[in-house]
Design a protein around this motif. Structure first.
Motif, PDB file in Angstrom:
ATOM      1  N   ILE A  32       0.878  -1.174   0.000  1.00 56.98           N
ATOM      2  CA  ILE A  32       0.000   0.000   0.000  1.00 56.98           C
ATOM      3  C   ILE A  32       0.914   1.222   0.000  1.00 56.98           C
ATOM      4  O   ILE A  32       1.895   1.266   0.747  1.00 56.98           O
ATOM      5  N   PRO A  33       0.608   2.222  -0.823  1.00 54.44           N
ATOM      6  CA  PRO A  33       1.525   3.353  -0.989  1.00 54.44           C
ATOM      7  C   PRO A  33       1.885   4.108   0.293  1.00 54.44           C
ATOM      8  O   PRO A  33       3.043   4.470   0.482  1.00 54.44           O
ATOM      9  N   THR A  34       0.896   4.358   1.174  1.00 58.40           N
ATOM     10  CA  THR A  34       1.192   5.085   2.411  1.00 58.40           C
ATOM     11  C   THR A  34       0.436   4.466   3.579  1.00 58.40           C
ATOM     12  O   THR A  34      -0.613   3.845   3.403  1.00 58.40           O
ATOM     13  N   ALA A  35       0.962   4.701   4.764  1.00 56.44           N
ATOM     14  CA  ALA A  35       0.314   4.194   5.978  1.00 56.44           C
ATOM     15  C   ALA A  35      -0.925   5.012   6.324  1.00 56.44           C
ATOM     16  O   ALA A  35      -1.768   4.569   7.105  1.00 56.44           O
ATOM     17  N   ILE A  36      -1.045   6.186   5.749  1.00 54.55           N
ATOM     18  CA  ILE A  36      -2.204   7.049   6.013  1.00 54.55           C
ATOM     19  C   ILE A  36      -3.495   6.358   5.601  1.00 54.55           C
ATOM     20  O   ILE A  36      -4.522   6.474   6.276  1.00 54.55           O
ATOM     21  N   ILE A  37      -3.445   5.621   4.519  1.00 50.88           N
ATOM     22  CA  ILE A  37      -4.630   4.911   4.035  1.00 50.88           C
ATOM     23  C   ILE A  37      -5.095   3.904   5.085  1.00 50.88           C
ATOM     24  O   ILE A  37      -6.281   3.840   5.429  1.00 50.88           O
ATOM     25  N   ILE A  38      -4.157   3.137   5.637  1.00 51.71           N
ATOM     26  CA  ILE A  38      -4.500   2.134   6.643  1.00 51.71           C
ATOM     27  C   ILE A  38      -4.989   2.823   7.914  1.00 51.71           C
ATOM     28  O   ILE A  38      -5.960   2.385   8.535  1.00 51.71           O
ATOM     29  N   ARG A  39      -4.340   3.920   8.298  1.00 48.77           N
ATOM     30  CA  ARG A  39      -4.745   4.665   9.488  1.00 48.77           C
ATOM     31  C   ARG A  39      -6.185   5.149   9.338  1.00 48.77           C
ATOM     32  O   ARG A  39      -6.978   5.095  10.272  1.00 48.77           O
ATOM     33  N   ARG A  40      -6.552   5.599   8.133  1.00 44.84           N
ATOM     34  CA  ARG A  40      -7.908   6.063   7.861  1.00 44.84           C
ATOM     35  C   ARG A  40      -8.910   4.916   8.025  1.00 44.84           C
ATOM     36  O   ARG A  40      -9.963   5.084   8.617  1.00 44.84           O
ATOM     37  N   TRP A  41      -8.559   3.738   7.510  1.00 43.76           N
ATOM     38  CA  TRP A  41      -9.445   2.571   7.641  1.00 43.76           C
ATOM     39  C   TRP A  41      -9.625   2.194   9.107  1.00 43.76           C
ATOM     40  O   TRP A  41     -10.730   1.907   9.548  1.00 43.76           O
ATOM     41  N   VAL A  42      -8.531   2.194   9.860  1.00 46.29           N
ATOM     42  CA  VAL A  42      -8.594   1.818  11.273  1.00 46.29           C
ATOM     43  C   VAL A  42      -9.448   2.818  12.050  1.00 46.29           C
ATOM     44  O   VAL A  42     -10.303   2.433  12.850  1.00 46.29           O
ATOM     45  N   LYS A  43      -9.237   4.095  11.804  1.00 46.36           N
ATOM     46  CA  LYS A  43      -9.995   5.136  12.498  1.00 46.36           C
ATOM     47  C   LYS A  43     -11.480   5.023  12.165  1.00 46.36           C
ATOM     48  O   LYS A  43     -12.338   5.132  13.046  1.00 46.36           O
ATOM     49  N   GLN A  44     -11.785   4.781  10.906  1.00 46.89           N
ATOM     50  CA  GLN A  44     -13.174   4.641  10.475  1.00 46.89           C
ATOM     51  C   GLN A  44     -13.811   3.418  11.127  1.00 46.89           C
ATOM     52  O   GLN A  44     -14.947   3.466  11.595  1.00 46.89           O
ATOM     53  N   ALA A  45     -13.089   2.311  11.189  1.00 46.04           N
ATOM     54  CA  ALA A  45     -13.610   1.093  11.812  1.00 46.04           C
ATOM     55  C   ALA A  45     -13.769   1.276  13.323  1.00 46.04           C
ATOM     56  O   ALA A  45     -14.729   0.762  13.914  1.00 46.04           O
ATOM     57  N   ASP A  46     -12.860   2.013  13.958  1.00 48.40           N
ATOM     58  CA  ASP A  46     -12.981   2.293  15.390  1.00 48.40           C
ATOM     59  C   ASP A  46     -14.248   3.095  15.672  1.00 48.40           C
ATOM     60  O   ASP A  46     -14.948   2.846  16.643  1.00 48.40           O
ATOM     61  N   GLU A  47     -14.504   4.095  14.837  1.00 48.40           N
ATOM     62  CA  GLU A  47     -15.653   4.982  15.048  1.00 48.40           C
ATOM     63  C   GLU A  47     -16.984   4.316  14.713  1.00 48.40           C
ATOM     64  O   GLU A  47     -17.948   4.467  15.438  1.00 48.40           O
TER      65      GLU A  47
END
Length: 182
Positions: A32-47
């Motif tokens: 995956i090009p950047t970790a920001i994408i994964i961080r966004r998925w994790v944050k969205q799933a947490d919320e």
């Protein structure tokens, strides 16, 4: 077609939740090009849970009031656009777009756009006229209220900073060590 499937997103988020791998490790493992994408998925799933990672294929339209709520949330709660997107369950790029439009054109820019082909077609693309939308009375009031809320929030932040500064100065004054006379 989306770049990442729902199953793929859920797999990565679950792997992150299990621990043992950092965002950077997952980024490298799955190319995956950047970790920001994964961080966004994790944050969205947490919320909003794993169901929120489901790929949505239909184009969603939002009312002007919802757009204003999102922009107001960003402006008055000291949160990033990414956090606001996770809070409202929408994409961060959409929040960014609405905030930019609000700064440039105000409430009128967030008005619902008519859908479909225009009733009269323009003969030349070069003659496309730029229309300035005039805000209605209700939109003027909404914009004024949002601006006043933003000013109030700014004043409250300044007040809190001054209170902390006064407390720090008072503590420093009380903790001064008296000098010894020779």
């Amino acid at each position: 077609m989306t770049k990442y499937s729902t199953k793929f997103k859920i797999k990565i988020v679950k792997e992150y939740w299990l621990g043992g791998m950092t965002l950077h490790d997952l980024m490298l493992k799955y190319s995956i090009p950047t970790a920001i994408i994964i961080r966004r998925w994790v944050k969205q799933a947490d919320e909003h849970g794993l169901e929120s990672l489901k790929v949505k294929y239909n184009k969603r339209t939002y009312p002007q009031s919802f757009k204003l709520d999102v922009v107001n949330y960003v402006n008055t709660n000291e949160v990033s656009q990414l956090q606001a997107a996770a809070h409202f369950g929408i994409s961060a790029s959409q929040v960014n777009s609405w905030c930019r439009i609000f700064q440039e054109t105000g409430v009128t820019g967030l008005r619902d756009k008519p859908r479909g082909r225009p009733t009269h077609m323009v003969k030349s693309k070069n003659r496309k006229a730029i229309k300035r939308l005039k805000p209605t009375a209700e939109e003027k009031y909404k914009e004024e209220i949002m601006n006043l809320k933003a000013e109030l929030h700014q004043a409250e932040m300044e007040r809190d900073i001054l209170k902390v500064l006064a407390t720090i100065k008072k503590d420093q004054k009380n903790q001064r060590i008296p000098r010894k006379k020779r």
